[in-house]
Design a protein around this motif. Structure first.
Motif, PDB file in Angstrom:
ATOM      1  N   ASP A 116      -5.752 -38.737 -29.099  1.00 46.45           N
ATOM      2  CA  ASP A 116      -4.363 -38.827 -29.564  1.00 46.45           C
ATOM      3  C   ASP A 116      -4.255 -38.983 -31.072  1.00 46.45           C
ATOM      4  N   ASP A 117      -5.332 -39.481 -31.709  1.00 46.53           N
ATOM      5  CA  ASP A 117      -5.325 -39.612 -33.158  1.00 46.53           C
ATOM      6  C   ASP A 117      -6.755 -39.789 -33.645  1.00 46.53           C
ATOM      7  N   VAL A 118      -6.969 -39.473 -34.917  1.00 43.34           N
ATOM      8  CA  VAL A 118      -8.274 -39.595 -35.559  1.00 43.34           C
ATOM      9  C   VAL A 118      -8.065 -40.347 -36.868  1.00 43.34           C
ATOM     10  N   LYS A 119      -8.986 -41.270 -37.162  1.00 46.42           N
ATOM     11  CA  LYS A 119      -8.868 -42.072 -38.380  1.00 46.42           C
ATOM     12  C   LYS A 119     -10.241 -42.166 -39.045  1.00 46.42           C
ATOM     13  N   ALA A 135      -6.514 -46.254 -29.318  1.00 42.62           N
ATOM     14  CA  ALA A 135      -6.769 -47.473 -28.549  1.00 42.62           C
ATOM     15  C   ALA A 135      -7.810 -48.362 -29.219  1.00 42.62           C
ATOM     16  N   ILE A 136      -8.630 -47.803 -30.095  1.00 41.03           N
ATOM     17  CA  ILE A 136      -9.672 -48.609 -30.740  1.00 41.03           C
ATOM     18  C   ILE A 136      -9.509 -48.715 -32.249  1.00 41.03           C
ATOM     19  N   PHE A 137      -8.393 -48.256 -32.798  1.00 44.05           N
ATOM     20  CA  PHE A 137      -8.207 -48.295 -34.252  1.00 44.05           C
ATOM     21  C   PHE A 137      -8.379 -49.708 -34.809  1.00 44.05           C
ATOM     22  N   GLU A 138      -7.718 -50.678 -34.230  1.00 43.51           N
ATOM     23  CA  GLU A 138      -7.777 -52.046 -34.749  1.00 43.51           C
ATOM     24  C   GLU A 138      -9.199 -52.598 -34.661  1.00 43.51           C
ATOM     25  N   ASP A 139      -9.846 -52.377 -33.528  1.00 39.98           N
ATOM     26  CA  ASP A 139     -11.224 -52.815 -33.331  1.00 39.98           C
ATOM     27  C   ASP A 139     -12.163 -52.170 -34.336  1.00 39.98           C
ATOM     28  N   ALA A 140     -12.014 -50.871 -34.516  1.00 39.71           N
ATOM     29  CA  ALA A 140     -12.907 -50.127 -35.396  1.00 39.71           C
ATOM     30  C   ALA A 140     -12.696 -50.492 -36.861  1.00 39.71           C
ATOM     31  N   GLN A 161     -18.327 -43.804 -16.114  1.00 39.76           N
ATOM     32  CA  GLN A 161     -18.357 -44.684 -17.278  1.00 39.76           C
ATOM     33  C   GLN A 161     -18.685 -43.938 -18.562  1.00 39.76           C
ATOM     34  N   ASP A 162     -18.983 -42.645 -18.467  1.00 38.84           N
ATOM     35  CA  ASP A 162     -19.296 -41.890 -19.674  1.00 38.84           C
ATOM     36  C   ASP A 162     -18.052 -41.344 -20.363  1.00 38.84           C
ATOM     37  N   ARG A 163     -16.928 -41.387 -19.693  1.00 44.45           N
ATOM     38  CA  ARG A 163     -15.667 -40.915 -20.280  1.00 44.45           C
ATOM     39  C   ARG A 163     -15.054 -42.062 -21.076  1.00 44.45           C
ATOM     40  N   ALA A 164     -14.856 -41.840 -22.368  1.00 44.36           N
ATOM     41  CA  ALA A 164     -14.414 -42.913 -23.268  1.00 44.36           C
ATOM     42  C   ALA A 164     -12.929 -42.814 -23.594  1.00 44.36           C
ATOM     43  N   ALA A 165     -12.328 -43.968 -23.850  1.00 40.63           N
ATOM     44  CA  ALA A 165     -10.947 -44.029 -24.324  1.00 40.63           C
ATOM     45  C   ALA A 165     -10.927 -44.054 -25.847  1.00 40.63           C
ATOM     46  N   GLY A 166     -12.093 -44.247 -26.447  1.00 37.77           N
ATOM     47  CA  GLY A 166     -12.220 -44.252 -27.892  1.00 37.77           C
ATOM     48  C   GLY A 166     -13.684 -44.159 -28.291  1.00 37.77           C
ATOM     49  N   LEU A 167     -13.956 -43.391 -29.331  1.00 37.11           N
ATOM     50  CA  LEU A 167     -15.317 -43.212 -29.840  1.00 37.11           C
ATOM     51  C   LEU A 167     -15.327 -43.417 -31.346  1.00 37.11           C
ATOM     52  N   VAL A 168     -16.483 -43.822 -31.864  1.00 33.70           N
ATOM     53  CA  VAL A 168     -16.693 -43.905 -33.304  1.00 33.70           C
ATOM     54  C   VAL A 168     -17.952 -43.122 -33.635  1.00 33.70           C
ATOM     55  N   PHE A 169     -17.816 -42.125 -34.515  1.00 33.97           N
ATOM     56  CA  PHE A 169     -18.961 -41.431 -35.093  1.00 33.97           C
ATOM     57  C   PHE A 169     -19.220 -42.169 -36.403  1.00 33.97           C
ATOM     58  N   TYR A 170     -20.344 -42.862 -36.503  1.00 34.65           N
ATOM     59  CA  TYR A 170     -20.612 -43.797 -37.601  1.00 34.65           C
ATOM     60  C   TYR A 170     -21.546 -43.178 -38.640  1.00 34.65           C
ATOM     61  N   GLY A 171     -21.210 -43.342 -39.894  1.00 36.20           N
ATOM     62  CA  GLY A 171     -22.087 -42.925 -40.980  1.00 36.20           C
ATOM     63  C   GLY A 171     -22.121 -41.429 -41.216  1.00 36.20           C
ATOM     64  N   LEU A 172     -20.970 -40.767 -41.147  1.00 34.91           N
ATOM     65  CA  LEU A 172     -20.922 -39.316 -41.353  1.00 34.91           C
ATOM     66  C   LEU A 172     -20.754 -38.992 -42.830  1.00 34.91           C
ATOM     67  N   ARG A 173     -21.559 -38.086 -43.326  1.00 31.38           N
ATOM     68  CA  ARG A 173     -21.416 -37.616 -44.702  1.00 31.38           C
ATOM     69  C   ARG A 173     -20.324 -36.553 -44.797  1.00 31.38           C
ATOM     70  N   ALA A 175     -17.491 -36.397 -42.893  1.00 28.61           N
ATOM     71  CA  ALA A 175     -16.412 -36.911 -42.043  1.00 28.61           C
ATOM     72  C   ALA A 175     -15.107 -36.158 -42.243  1.00 28.61           C
ATOM     73  N   GLU A 176     -14.821 -35.744 -43.464  1.00 29.40           N
ATOM     74  CA  GLU A 176     -13.573 -35.025 -43.738  1.00 29.40           C
ATOM     75  C   GLU A 176     -13.535 -33.697 -42.963  1.00 29.40           C
ATOM     76  N   PHE A 177     -14.661 -32.985 -42.959  1.00 30.97           N
ATOM     77  CA  PHE A 177     -14.743 -31.728 -42.229  1.00 30.97           C
ATOM     78  C   PHE A 177     -14.592 -31.955 -40.724  1.00 30.97           C
ATOM     79  N   VAL A 178     -15.294 -32.961 -40.190  1.00 35.76           N
ATOM     80  CA  VAL A 178     -15.251 -33.240 -38.757  1.00 35.76           C
ATOM     81  C   VAL A 178     -13.858 -33.698 -38.349  1.00 35.76           C
ATOM     82  N   GLU A 179     -13.210 -34.501 -39.185  1.00 36.31           N
ATOM     83  CA  GLU A 179     -11.839 -34.936 -38.904  1.00 36.31           C
ATOM     84  C   GLU A 179     -10.913 -33.729 -38.797  1.00 36.31           C
ATOM     85  N   ALA A 180     -11.020 -32.803 -39.737  1.00 35.15           N
ATOM     86  CA  ALA A 180     -10.178 -31.596 -39.709  1.00 35.15           C
ATOM     87  C   ALA A 180     -10.484 -30.767 -38.466  1.00 35.15           C
TER      88      ALA A 180
END
Length: 194
Positions: A116-119, A135-140, A161-173, A175-180
């Motif tokens: 629903d959104d990417v940050k 759902a995980i913005f505040e936590d993240a 249990q493999d279907r997530a309501a929120g994921l974090v891809f951590y340490g991306l160089r 990130a701007e491209f992946v977000e787009a």
């Protein structure tokens, strides 16, 4: 394409991007204060508990001392374990899903039409975390490394249990491209559903 991922892809699913976490320091600017405070509180608590227990009963029980020390050691070791875990993660964006493959070969995913959104969260000058799912913005925001290691899933879900309501891809160089890419792919998925 990554051979490890092949068995997890759905029929006809195409990988559009893949990446890994950039090397991240244990005490990054974002995490340093929280980690040092956690370590200090842990040391104060263990010292206080052991001091109270030994003066109150006259003798310190070996089992109690070992248990308290073990708990303190786990709390102190947690940042190293999280960093080790994050450094082994692999990330993928396909034409249908965002997928996280952990060091131990566990897979978590979000279908793109459910994102629903990417940050983007700034971690250090050269790498960011990409948070998917409001759902995980505040936590993240508060603990991105922890949330990257512990994707939010619904344990009661019939879908697994493999279907997530929120994921974090951590340490991306990149990130701007992946977000787009995620924003474009998610909007394409929603348009096709209509």
């Amino acid at each position: 394409m990554n051979e490890e991922l092949r068995e997890y892809l759905w029929d006809g699913e195409v990988v559009r991007w893949s990446g890994r976490s950039a090397p991240v320091p244990l005490l990054s600017q974002r995490e340093r204060g929280k980690i040092l405070v956690r370590w200090a509180i842990t040391l104060v608590c263990i010292s206080t508990l052991l001091g109270i227990y030994s003066t109150g009963s006259g003798a310190l029980s070996g089992k109690f001392a070992a248990l308290v020390t073990l708990v303190a050691a786990l709390v102190i070791a947690m940042p190293w374990l999280e960093r080790w875990s994050v450094m082994g993660m692999k990330y993928f964006v396909t034409d249908r899903r965002a997928i996280l493959l952990t060091r131990d070969k566990s897979v978590y995913y979000m279908e793109l039409d459910e994102v629903d959104d990417v940050k983007r969260v700034c971690l250090q000058p050269e790498a960011d975390a990409l948070v998917m799912g409001s759902a995980i913005f505040e936590d993240a925001d508060r603990q991105p490394r922890f949330r990257a290691c512990n994707p939010k899933t619904d344990l009661q879900s019939a879908e697994g249990q493999d279907r997530a309501a929120g994921l974090v891809f951590y340490g991306l160089r990149d990130a701007e491209f992946v977000e787009a890419l995620l924003r474009r792919s998610a909007s394409d998925e929603r348009a096709e559903a209509i």
